[in-house]
Design an enzyme around this catalytic site. Structure first.
Site: not given
Ligand code: NAD
Length: 509
Positions: A164, A239-240, A244, A261, A295, A476
């Site tokens: 994304n 990612g999802s 994760g 994340e 997200c 991050e």
């Protein structure tokens, strides 16, 4: 219609891209390739990319290992200087990258430009850390003894990114990893390989030494091979939540450092004293920007009962007017979703909302197939009203242009609704009342919180990440990202000329 021969000619004209390993552009050892398809027009193949396997990952990790000592020993200000050059290259090519990103990912040009800009901002901001990377000194227990702490690189980092934010998210990992003195192997989202490749090509042009940055294109197997490689010390994943968690399980067994994340189910609270027009604009932007594939998307709108009717009417009216189409058309406001699987998932959730949750479908709800739209993955911007907090559409991440309006009576009830999901990425409140704003900021258990703004729009110099199911405690961006990509080393220097035993010897005063 094209004859089979013409179709073949078109197919073979599609550009083939390669992996970047040890400073060379190389074909995948598997001999396998995949097509990068424009989600707004599936007849448009953006390029053909290596479908890499374990062998390619092994070669990339070996190259990163080979380059590690030289890069670690390069003074951080010098590393930063190269990264500033990288920033210049990204800036120079912003327009071309933007066009290419919209073509492969679908987001509208303005947002793709924002994505590239985020990579530029991240590069300049984080490169500045090359002249800081502050450690600290502290008193030692014993006389004639000195104590200090410095950051050291962790080693080889595997970076795995989603579809994304095709350039911004790779840059959020790559630049801090490099400034801290690590070497990397990047595996970007398989739907958007060109933007990551553009970033890596810019690294090559900037003069980052061979082997420091390696790019392996591919799907889940390439990501898994990177996670499982024994020489990879750190995995930074976005990612999802499902993926994760799998990565975290493996990383735990191998004692790797892992930063995650993951998903979100973000909410905006609209109080009865809010500027309703401003809240509606924020909700539209938060819910339907990037076709809801953020997200931080505002997928829940928690609205005070006193203004609920007015808010819903305005929101639905504005949602119906949003222009859906190819992101390459400057007039488009909402582009396609990324691929057929994601489109089916989103349409499936709309069915759940209607048939199982029995929420009110106030507008949207369908795939759009009229004219040119039939060639892509377009979904009408969709609003569900009369949603209850525990409904599936209000609990699970949909990741598409769908939002749910949930009524409430008191601020504390609204806060409980916002906090009552498995995720904890972003939240927002619209109010004119400073006390309510501060109460919400204090009680909302998310990594990011906005007042009088949507749940999206993070800036690179502030920490980014979420609580609960969204993350594993790391952040991050900001300077906080340095804590992911470096480890602390405590240094003790005894200049007393004799043996001094901390905690044992008495210090005379
Ligand atoms: P995804 O989990 O399907 O894929 C992400 C990456 O992981 C891809 O590169 C994929 O190839 C790789 N991968 C898949 N399976 C793997 C495995 N078993 N081992 C190693 N790698 C594997 O996610 P997606 O659909 O690309 O992205 C959407 C998700 O990302 C959403 O849930 C969204 O909320 C989340 N996201 C989170 C943030 C954040 O900062 N919290 C930011 C952006 C996106």
């Amino acid at each position: 219609m094209a004859t089979p021969k013409q179709a073949k000619a078109v197919k073979t004209a599609v550009k083939k891209y390669k992996n970047y390993i040890g400073g060379e552009w190389v074909a995948p050892s598997s001999g396998q390739w995949f097509d990068n398809v424009n989600p707004a027009d599936t007849s448009d193949i953006v390029g053909r990319f290596p479908n890499s396997g374990r062998e390619d990952v092994d070669r990339a990790v070996a190259a990163a290992k080979e380059a590690a000592t030289r890069w670690r020993r390069t003074p951080a200000p010098k590393r930063a200087e190269i990264l500033f050059t990288l920033g210049e290259i990204l800036r120079k090519n912003k327009e071309a990258y933007t066009q290419q990103m919209t073509r492969e990912m679908g987001k509208v040009l303005k947002e793709a430009g924002g994505d590239v800009q985020e990579a530029i901002d991240c590069t300049y901001y984080t490169a500045g850390e090359g002249r800081r990377l502050h450690g600290f000194t502290t008193p030692a227990e014993m006389p004639n003894k000195f104590a200090m702490c410095v950051r050291q690189p962790v080693g080889i980092c595997g970076l795995i990114t989603p579809f994304n934010f095709p350039m911004a998210i790779p840059s959020w990992k790559l630049i801090p990893a490099l400034v801290c003195g690590n070497t990397v192997v990047l595996k970007s989202g398989e739907d958007v390989p060109l933007s990551a490749l553009n970033l890596v090509k810019a690294c090559e042009e900037a003069g980052i030494p061979k082997g420091v940055v390696n790019l392996v294109n591919g799907e889940r197997d390439a990501g898994a091979a990177l996670v499982e490689h024994p020489d990879v010390r750190l995995i930074s994943f976005t990612g999802s939540t499902a993926t994760g968690k799998k990565i975290a399980e493996h990383a735990a067994r191998e004692n790797k450092i892992v930063s995650l994340e993951m998903g979100g189910k973000n909410a905006i609270i609209v109080m009865d004293d809010a500027d309703i027009d401003n809240a509606v604009e924020g909700s539209l932007w938060g819910a339907f920007g990037t076709s809801g594939q953020r997200c931080t998307a505002s997928s829940r709108l928690v609205v005070h009962k006193k203004v609920y009717k007015k808010f819903c009417e305005k929101l639905v009216e504005r949602t119906k007017k949003l222009r859906v189409g190819s992101g390459l058309d400057p007039k488009t406001e909402v582009g396609p979703v990324i691929n057929e699987r994601q489109m089916d998932k989103v349409l499936g959730y709309i069915e759940i909302g209607r048939k199982i949750d029995k929420a009110t479908l106030a507008c949207g709800g369908n795939r759009l197939t009229k004219g040119d739209l039939s060639r892509g993955f377009f979904i009408e911007p969709t609003v569900f009203t009369d949603v209850k907090p525990k409904m599936r559409i209000a609990q699970e991440e949909i990741f598409g242009p769908v939002t749910c309006v949930i009524p409430f009576s008191t601020l504390d009830e609204a806060i409980d609704i916002v906090n009552g999901v498995q995720y904890g990425l972003s939240s927002a409140i619209y109010t004119q009342d400073v006390n309510r704003a501060f109460h919400a900021m204090q009680e909302l258990y998310t990594g990011i919180c906005y007042v009088n703004s949507a749940t999206i729009g993070a800036e690179v110099h502030l920490p980014f990440g979420g609580t609960k199911g969204t993350g594993n405690g790391h952040r991050e961006a900001g300077t906080q990202v340095l804590d992911i990509f470096s480890e602390w080393k405590a240094l003790y220097i005894d200049h007393s000329g004799k043996l001094q035993k901390a905690q044992i010897d008495e210090v005379e005063i």
